[in-house]
Scaffold this motif. Structure first.
Motif, PDB file in Angstrom:
ATOM      1  N   SER A  53       0.829  -1.197   0.000  1.00 11.16           N
ATOM      2  CA  SER A  53       0.000   0.000   0.000  1.00 11.16           C
ATOM      3  C   SER A  53       0.871   1.258   0.000  1.00 11.16           C
ATOM      4  CB  SER A  53      -0.930   0.002   1.217  1.00 11.16           C
ATOM      5  OG  SER A  53      -0.187  -0.089   2.414  1.00 11.16           O
ATOM      6  N   GLY A  54       2.091   1.121   0.490  1.00  6.74           N
ATOM      7  CA  GLY A  54       3.008   2.254   0.514  1.00  6.74           C
ATOM      8  C   GLY A  54       3.841   2.394  -0.746  1.00  6.74           C
ATOM      9  N   GLY A  55       3.709   1.432  -1.656  1.00  5.47           N
ATOM     10  CA  GLY A  55       4.411   1.524  -2.931  1.00  5.47           C
ATOM     11  C   GLY A  55       5.699   0.728  -3.030  1.00  5.47           C
ATOM     12  N   SER A  56       6.064   0.014  -1.976  1.00  5.56           N
ATOM     13  CA  SER A  56       7.247  -0.843  -2.061  1.00  5.56           C
ATOM     14  C   SER A  56       6.947  -2.042  -2.941  1.00  5.56           C
ATOM     15  CB  SER A  56       7.656  -1.312  -0.665  1.00  5.56           C
ATOM     16  OG  SER A  56       8.009  -0.212   0.150  1.00  5.56           O
ATOM     17  N   THR A  57       7.971  -2.459  -3.692  1.00  8.82           N
ATOM     18  CA  THR A  57       7.778  -3.556  -4.638  1.00  8.82           C
ATOM     19  C   THR A  57       8.804  -4.656  -4.421  1.00  8.82           C
ATOM     20  OG1 THR A  57       9.189  -2.480  -6.293  1.00  8.82           O
ATOM     21  CG2 THR A  57       6.833  -2.013  -6.398  1.00  8.82           C
ATOM     22  N   ASN A  58       8.454  -5.837  -4.891  1.00  2.00           N
ATOM     23  CA  ASN A  58       9.386  -6.953  -4.889  1.00  2.00           C
ATOM     24  C   ASN A  58       9.006  -7.889  -6.025  1.00  2.00           C
ATOM     25  OD1 ASN A  58      11.530  -8.497  -4.142  1.00  2.00           O
ATOM     26  ND2 ASN A  58      10.867  -8.840  -2.037  1.00  2.00           N
ATOM     27  N   TYR A  59       9.993  -8.642  -6.523  1.00  5.21           N
ATOM     28  CA  TYR A  59       9.800  -9.458  -7.708  1.00  5.21           C
ATOM     29  C   TYR A  59      10.423 -10.828  -7.537  1.00  5.21           C
ATOM     30  CZ  TYR A  59       8.808  -4.937  -9.822  1.00  5.21           C
ATOM     31  OH  TYR A  59       8.273  -3.711 -10.106  1.00  5.21           O
ATOM     32  N   ALA A  60       9.855 -11.784  -8.229  1.00  2.00           N
ATOM     33  CA  ALA A  60      10.503 -13.082  -8.337  1.00  2.00           C
ATOM     34  C   ALA A  60      11.807 -12.904  -9.112  1.00  2.00           C
ATOM     35  CB  ALA A  60       9.591 -14.067  -9.056  1.00  2.00           C
ATOM     36  N   ASP A  61      12.793 -13.700  -8.768  1.00  6.20           N
ATOM     37  CA  ASP A  61      14.091 -13.595  -9.444  1.00  6.20           C
ATOM     38  C   ASP A  61      13.951 -13.799 -10.948  1.00  6.20           C
ATOM     39  OD1 ASP A  61      16.059 -15.153  -6.785  1.00  6.20           O
ATOM     40  OD2 ASP A  61      15.409 -13.081  -7.084  1.00  6.20           O
ATOM     41  N   SER A  62      13.023 -14.633 -11.348  1.00  6.04           N
ATOM     42  CA  SER A  62      12.875 -14.971 -12.762  1.00  6.04           C
ATOM     43  C   SER A  62      12.381 -13.803 -13.610  1.00  6.04           C
ATOM     44  CB  SER A  62      11.917 -16.155 -12.920  1.00  6.04           C
ATOM     45  OG  SER A  62      10.651 -15.844 -12.367  1.00  6.04           O
ATOM     46  N   VAL A  63      11.796 -12.790 -12.978  1.00  3.05           N
ATOM     47  CA  VAL A  63      11.257 -11.663 -13.741  1.00  3.05           C
ATOM     48  C   VAL A  63      11.933 -10.345 -13.395  1.00  3.05           C
ATOM     49  CG1 VAL A  63       9.026 -12.832 -13.850  1.00  3.05           C
ATOM     50  CG2 VAL A  63       9.383 -11.032 -12.148  1.00  3.05           C
ATOM     51  N   LYS A  64      12.812 -10.370 -12.423  1.00  2.18           N
ATOM     52  CA  LYS A  64      13.457  -9.136 -11.971  1.00  2.18           C
ATOM     53  C   LYS A  64      14.206  -8.484 -13.137  1.00  2.18           C
ATOM     54  CE  LYS A  64      14.524  -9.613  -7.718  1.00  2.18           C
ATOM     55  NZ  LYS A  64      15.199  -9.994  -6.443  1.00  2.18           N
ATOM     56  N   GLY A  65      13.988  -7.193 -13.307  1.00  2.00           N
ATOM     57  CA  GLY A  65      14.625  -6.466 -14.400  1.00  2.00           C
ATOM     58  C   GLY A  65      13.830  -6.472 -15.687  1.00  2.00           C
ATOM     59  N   ARG A  66      12.819  -7.354 -15.784  1.00  2.00           N
ATOM     60  CA  ARG A  66      11.988  -7.410 -16.997  1.00  2.00           C
ATOM     61  C   ARG A  66      10.550  -6.954 -16.728  1.00  2.00           C
ATOM     62  NH1 ARG A  66      10.783 -12.151 -19.288  1.00  2.00           N
ATOM     63  NH2 ARG A  66      11.012 -13.368 -17.367  1.00  2.00           N
ATOM     64  N   PHE A  67      10.046  -7.241 -15.538  1.00  2.00           N
ATOM     65  CA  PHE A  67       8.657  -6.921 -15.191  1.00  2.00           C
ATOM     66  C   PHE A  67       8.631  -5.753 -14.211  1.00  2.00           C
ATOM     67  CE2 PHE A  67       6.544 -11.371 -15.859  1.00  2.00           C
ATOM     68  CZ  PHE A  67       7.112 -11.443 -17.117  1.00  2.00           C
ATOM     69  N   MET A  82       5.326  -6.179 -18.652  1.00  2.00           N
ATOM     70  CA  MET A  82       6.202  -7.320 -18.901  1.00  2.00           C
ATOM     71  C   MET A  82       6.991  -7.072 -20.170  1.00  2.00           C
ATOM     72  SD  MET A  82       3.568 -10.416 -17.917  1.00  2.00           S
ATOM     73  CE  MET A  82       2.517 -10.133 -19.353  1.00  2.00           C
ATOM     74  N   ASN A  83       8.288  -6.912 -20.029  1.00  2.00           N
ATOM     75  CA  ASN A  83       9.174  -6.689 -21.166  1.00  2.00           C
ATOM     76  C   ASN A  83       9.994  -7.943 -21.456  1.00  2.00           C
ATOM     77  OD1 ASN A  83       8.348  -3.983 -21.357  1.00  2.00           O
ATOM     78  ND2 ASN A  83       9.951  -3.313 -19.947  1.00  2.00           N
ATOM     79  N   SER A  84      10.498  -8.018 -22.659  1.00  2.75           N
ATOM     80  CA  SER A  84      11.380  -9.129 -23.057  1.00  2.75           C
ATOM     81  C   SER A  84      10.782 -10.475 -22.671  1.00  2.75           C
ATOM     82  CB  SER A  84      12.762  -8.959 -22.414  1.00  2.75           C
ATOM     83  OG  SER A  84      13.331  -7.723 -22.756  1.00  2.75           O
ATOM     84  N   LEU A  85       9.562 -10.685 -23.088  1.00  2.00           N
ATOM     85  CA  LEU A  85       8.873 -11.917 -22.697  1.00  2.00           C
ATOM     86  C   LEU A  85       9.575 -13.149 -23.247  1.00  2.00           C
ATOM     87  CD1 LEU A  85       5.217 -10.676 -23.024  1.00  2.00           C
ATOM     88  CD2 LEU A  85       6.205 -11.733 -20.976  1.00  2.00           C
ATOM     89  N   LYS A  86       9.546 -14.193 -22.434  1.00  2.00           N
ATOM     90  CA  LYS A  86      10.156 -15.466 -22.787  1.00  2.00           C
ATOM     91  C   LYS A  86       9.076 -16.543 -22.826  1.00  2.00           C
ATOM     92  CE  LYS A  86      14.307 -14.218 -20.134  1.00  2.00           C
ATOM     93  NZ  LYS A  86      15.219 -14.644 -19.037  1.00  2.00           N
ATOM     94  N   HIS A  87       9.384 -17.630 -23.507  1.00  2.00           N
ATOM     95  CA  HIS A  87       8.443 -18.740 -23.590  1.00  2.00           C
ATOM     96  C   HIS A  87       8.050 -19.211 -22.190  1.00  2.00           C
ATOM     97  CE1 HIS A  87       6.389 -22.283 -25.002  1.00  2.00           C
ATOM     98  NE2 HIS A  87       7.179 -23.039 -24.267  1.00  2.00           N
ATOM     99  N   GLU A  88       9.014 -19.206 -21.283  1.00  2.00           N
ATOM    100  CA  GLU A  88       8.745 -19.694 -19.927  1.00  2.00           C
ATOM    101  C   GLU A  88       7.870 -18.751 -19.110  1.00  2.00           C
ATOM    102  OE1 GLU A  88      11.700 -19.472 -21.465  1.00  2.00           O
ATOM    103  OE2 GLU A  88      13.279 -18.772 -20.093  1.00  2.00           O
ATOM    104  N   ASP A  89       7.530 -17.594 -19.654  1.00  2.00           N
ATOM    105  CA  ASP A  89       6.573 -16.702 -18.993  1.00  2.00           C
ATOM    106  C   ASP A  89       5.134 -17.112 -19.300  1.00  2.00           C
ATOM    107  OD1 ASP A  89       8.755 -13.983 -19.804  1.00  2.00           O
ATOM    108  OD2 ASP A  89       8.535 -14.959 -17.840  1.00  2.00           O
ATOM    109  N   THR A  90       4.958 -18.080 -20.173  1.00  2.00           N
ATOM    110  CA  THR A  90       3.621 -18.557 -20.507  1.00  2.00           C
ATOM    111  C   THR A  90       2.922 -19.086 -19.265  1.00  2.00           C
ATOM    112  OG1 THR A  90       4.221 -19.103 -22.779  1.00  2.00           O
ATOM    113  CG2 THR A  90       2.331 -20.263 -21.830  1.00  2.00           C
ATOM    114  N   ALA A  91       1.747 -18.550 -18.969  1.00  2.00           N
ATOM    115  CA  ALA A  91       1.016 -18.924 -17.761  1.00  2.00           C
ATOM    116  C   ALA A  91      -0.310 -18.176 -17.734  1.00  2.00           C
ATOM    117  CB  ALA A  91       1.818 -18.581 -16.509  1.00  2.00           C
ATOM    118  N   VAL A  92      -1.156 -18.578 -16.808  1.00  2.00           N
ATOM    119  CA  VAL A  92      -2.309 -17.760 -16.452  1.00  2.00           C
ATOM    120  C   VAL A  92      -1.848 -16.819 -15.344  1.00  2.00           C
ATOM    121  CG1 VAL A  92      -4.659 -17.704 -15.567  1.00  2.00           C
ATOM    122  CG2 VAL A  92      -3.930 -19.570 -17.081  1.00  2.00           C
TER     123      VAL A  92
END
Length: 115
Positions: A53-67, A82-92
């Motif tokens: 709610s304060g705006g702090s963010t965190n990411y999975a290592d697999s998407v860090k720097g791209r999402f 989501m930038n530089s999408l990869k096949h392994e980003d395929t998901a719901v």
């Protein structure tokens, strides 16, 4: 009635970008942490990114720097760029709103990345 509605998914080629949106209603949006999860076929649901709610963010290592996750409290909407999408980003991809024991889910949007 609480509602989270994701949009922006689709079928894209590897390397391109997509922006997912999740429009919320029925609760005090600005007081919740917002989370994007994803679930690929045959795999467990995993946390992709969250924003407090304060705006702090965190990411999975697999998407860090791209999402990038962001929120617009005036529009009750959370985004996932989501930038530089990869096949392994395929998901719901699902958005969720969380505050203490309260946890609301959207229905999900399919992202398919062709290699």
């Amino acid at each position: 009635q609480v509602q989270l509605l994701e949009s922006g998914g689709g079928l894209v080629q590897a390397g391109v970008s997509l922006r997912l949106s999740c429009a919320a209603s029925g609760f005090t949006f600005g007081t919740y942490s917002l989370v994007w999860y994803r679930q690929a076929p045959g795999k467990q649901r995993e946390l992709v990114a969250f924003i407090t709610s304060g705006g702090s963010t965190n990411y999975a290592d697999s998407v860090k720097g791209r999402f990038t996750i962001s929120r617009d409290n005036a529009k009750n909407t959370v985004y996932l760029r989501m930038n530089s999408l990869k096949h392994e980003d395929t998901a719901v991809y699902y958005c969720a709103a969380e505050r203490g024991w309260l946890h609301f889910w959207g229905q999900g949007t399919q992202v398919t990345v062709s290699s």
